[in-house]
Design a protein around this motif. Structure first.
Motif, PDB file in Angstrom:
ATOM      1  N   GLY A 177       0.817  -1.199   0.000  1.00 21.21           N
ATOM      2  CA  GLY A 177       0.000   0.000   0.000  1.00 21.21           C
ATOM      3  C   GLY A 177       0.853   1.251   0.000  1.00 21.21           C
ATOM      4  N   ASN A 178       0.197   2.377  -0.006  1.00 19.57           N
ATOM      5  CA  ASN A 178       0.868   3.671   0.000  1.00 19.57           C
ATOM      6  C   ASN A 178       1.833   3.806   1.178  1.00 19.57           C
ATOM      7  OD1 ASN A 178       0.960   6.611  -0.898  1.00 19.57           O
ATOM      8  ND2 ASN A 178       0.105   6.907   1.152  1.00 19.57           N
ATOM      9  N   ARG A 218       6.095  13.669  -5.161  1.00 20.87           N
ATOM     10  CA  ARG A 218       5.089  14.238  -6.063  1.00 20.87           C
ATOM     11  C   ARG A 218       5.709  15.321  -6.942  1.00 20.87           C
ATOM     12  NH1 ARG A 218      -0.256  12.822  -5.039  1.00 20.87           N
ATOM     13  NH2 ARG A 218      -0.977  14.687  -6.121  1.00 20.87           N
ATOM     14  N   THR A 250      -1.232   0.076  -3.880  1.00 27.11           N
ATOM     15  CA  THR A 250      -2.674   0.283  -3.959  1.00 27.11           C
ATOM     16  C   THR A 250      -3.138   1.218  -2.854  1.00 27.11           C
ATOM     17  OG1 THR A 250      -3.089  -1.685  -2.622  1.00 27.11           O
ATOM     18  CG2 THR A 250      -3.016  -1.972  -4.988  1.00 27.11           C
ATOM     19  N   GLY A 251      -4.120   2.034  -3.168  1.00 28.46           N
ATOM     20  CA  GLY A 251      -4.577   3.056  -2.244  1.00 28.46           C
ATOM     21  C   GLY A 251      -5.636   2.572  -1.275  1.00 28.46           C
ATOM     22  N   SER A 252      -5.875   3.380  -0.240  1.00 29.59           N
ATOM     23  CA  SER A 252      -6.954   3.117   0.711  1.00 29.59           C
ATOM     24  C   SER A 252      -7.552   4.446   1.142  1.00 29.59           C
ATOM     25  CB  SER A 252      -6.439   2.350   1.933  1.00 29.59           C
ATOM     26  OG  SER A 252      -5.710   3.209   2.788  1.00 29.59           O
ATOM     27  N   ASP A 255      -5.217   7.022   3.170  1.00 31.59           N
ATOM     28  CA  ASP A 255      -3.880   7.380   2.689  1.00 31.59           C
ATOM     29  C   ASP A 255      -3.593   8.874   2.759  1.00 31.59           C
ATOM     30  OD1 ASP A 255      -3.102   4.822   2.141  1.00 31.59           O
ATOM     31  OD2 ASP A 255      -3.580   4.910   0.006  1.00 31.59           O
ATOM     32  N   ASP A 256      -2.383   9.202   3.163  1.00 30.73           N
ATOM     33  CA  ASP A 256      -1.857  10.553   3.009  1.00 30.73           C
ATOM     34  C   ASP A 256      -1.233  10.654   1.624  1.00 30.73           C
ATOM     35  OD1 ASP A 256      -2.478  11.495   5.586  1.00 30.73           O
ATOM     36  OD2 ASP A 256      -0.717  10.482   6.415  1.00 30.73           O
ATOM     37  N   PRO A 258      -1.883  10.613  -2.026  1.00 26.96           N
ATOM     38  CA  PRO A 258      -0.870   9.567  -1.898  1.00 26.96           C
ATOM     39  C   PRO A 258       0.319   9.832  -2.812  1.00 26.96           C
ATOM     40  CG  PRO A 258      -2.557   8.833  -3.410  1.00 26.96           C
ATOM     41  CD  PRO A 258      -2.977  10.204  -2.941  1.00 26.96           C
ATOM     42  N   VAL A 262       0.714   5.419  -6.661  1.00 25.44           N
ATOM     43  CA  VAL A 262      -0.352   4.651  -6.018  1.00 25.44           C
ATOM     44  C   VAL A 262      -1.589   4.601  -6.912  1.00 25.44           C
ATOM     45  CG1 VAL A 262      -1.948   4.601  -4.064  1.00 25.44           C
ATOM     46  CG2 VAL A 262       0.474   5.108  -3.696  1.00 25.44           C
ATOM     47  N   THR A 264      -5.331   4.416  -7.095  1.00 26.81           N
ATOM     48  CA  THR A 264      -6.405   4.730  -6.152  1.00 26.81           C
ATOM     49  C   THR A 264      -7.740   4.104  -6.530  1.00 26.81           C
ATOM     50  OG1 THR A 264      -6.804   6.810  -7.331  1.00 26.81           O
ATOM     51  CG2 THR A 264      -5.320   6.885  -5.435  1.00 26.81           C
ATOM     52  N   ALA A 269      -6.527  -1.381  -9.201  1.00 25.74           N
ATOM     53  CA  ALA A 269      -5.466  -1.901  -8.344  1.00 25.74           C
ATOM     54  C   ALA A 269      -5.524  -3.422  -8.273  1.00 25.74           C
ATOM     55  CB  ALA A 269      -5.589  -1.302  -6.946  1.00 25.74           C
TER      56      ALA A 269
END
Length: 315
Positions: A177-178, A218, A250-252, A255-256, A258, A262, A264, A269
């Motif tokens: 995850g992220n 980013r 993969t995102g959730s 997530d911060d 992301p 990632v 989303t 995903a």
């Protein structure tokens, strides 16, 4: 790992069994009533008098016969109206579908698949010495070990150990995850995870360091760009990029960020993860529940060798 022979389909119970029955899907993404729900065990379907195994095996899906007469296992969401789907709930071959329950498990009293009762269940402890030996064997045979990791791998200061596995050819792909990538990158840039040093001490302003790490990546556009620009200089993500090992993040909902890599969209995903589980010859699941279960649901309990023989897929 355990291997087994295919059932003797010359036996009377198989030769006298009818072909499996297929019913058109009533609408896109909708399975017909009484559809057969697949397991992660070796499954055989009688089509035009011949017992065949479906391609791309996984559990919690459907058996689909395409226009060329090829049998596939497909998630219900992929179906189109009119696709031919196997129906029936019997697994003993009596209606043309046979699940080889005793392949690796030993015959159960009821003779049917039961989730979480097998020796190859995704959620049971593993013998780490055995895992190490199997990893070496997988590397030697050119296998495709898929690693599934959670952020505790980073917080427990094991990122350098994970990087060693990547650098030494023990990782076919990484699914995470992220958070795994975020805190690994935070550790590379700031030498902290969640603002804590390697000795567990809080740092001034440390609560925001993972956000600063995300922002740097980013700005670079991707994790690979951040590696090439010298922003990320060591750790898990660095080693994955430098050694060309594929990864899926993969995102959730929590997530911060992301990170830009990632995925989303949950279904996209899942598809990206599935591309690697299809090739998996071993799965190592570390410090994650949801990702481990998701990956386990995509994996068969077996590996099909080039000669058609089957062996247990180690997890």
């Amino acid at each position: 790992m355990s291997t087994f022979n295919h059932p003797d389909f010359g036996a009377e119970k198989f030769s006298r069994a009818p072909d499996a029955r297929f019913v058109p899907a009533p609408a896109d993404g909708v399975l017909p009533e009484d559809f057969f729900s697949t397991t992660n065990l070796p499954t055989y379907v009688k089509v035009k008098g011949k017992w065949v195994m479906p391609r791309e095996p996984r559990m919690d899906s459907a058996l689909v016969l395409d226009h060329d007469g090829v049998l596939w296992i497909r998630e219900g969401r992929r179906l189109k109206k009119g696709d031919l789907v196997a129906v029936g709930q019997d697994e003993d071959g009596s209606t043309g579908i046979y699940v080889h329950v005793s392949a690796f498990l030993g015959e159960s009293a009821e003779g049917e698949f039961k989730f979480m009762t097998s020796e190859v269940s995704r959620e049971k402890p593993i013998d780490y010495a055995l895992m190490a030996r199997i990893l070496v064997e997988e590397r030697e045979r050119g296998g495709y070990p898929v690693w599934v990791a959670g952020p505790a791998l980073v917080h427990s200061r094991a990122r350098n150990d994970m990087a060693w596995f990547i650098e030494n050819g023990f990782v076919g792909a990484m699914l995470a995850g992220n958070a795994v990538a975020v805190h690994d990158i935070e550790a590379s840039i700031f030498r902290t995870t969640l603002g804590m040093t390697a000795t567990g001490e809080a740092t001034s302003g440390g609560h925001g360091l993972h956000m600063r790490a995300i922002n740097k990546v980013r700005a670079a556009g991707s994790i690979a760009n951040a590696v090439e620009q010298g922003i990320i200089t060591d750790g898990i993500m660095y080693s994955l990029v430098k050694h060309g090992v594929p990864f899926v993040l993969t995102g959730s909902i929590r997530d911060d960020g992301p990170l830009p890599d990632v995925i989303t969209d949950a279904l996209a995903a899942q598809d990206a993860m599935r591309a690697h589980t299809l090739k998996a010859t071993m799965a190592i699941l570390i410090a994650t529940a949801l990702h481990a279960i998701a990956t386990g649901n995509m994996l068969p309990a077996f590996v099909t060798e080039k000669d058609g023989s089957l062996r247990e897929l180690a997890t």
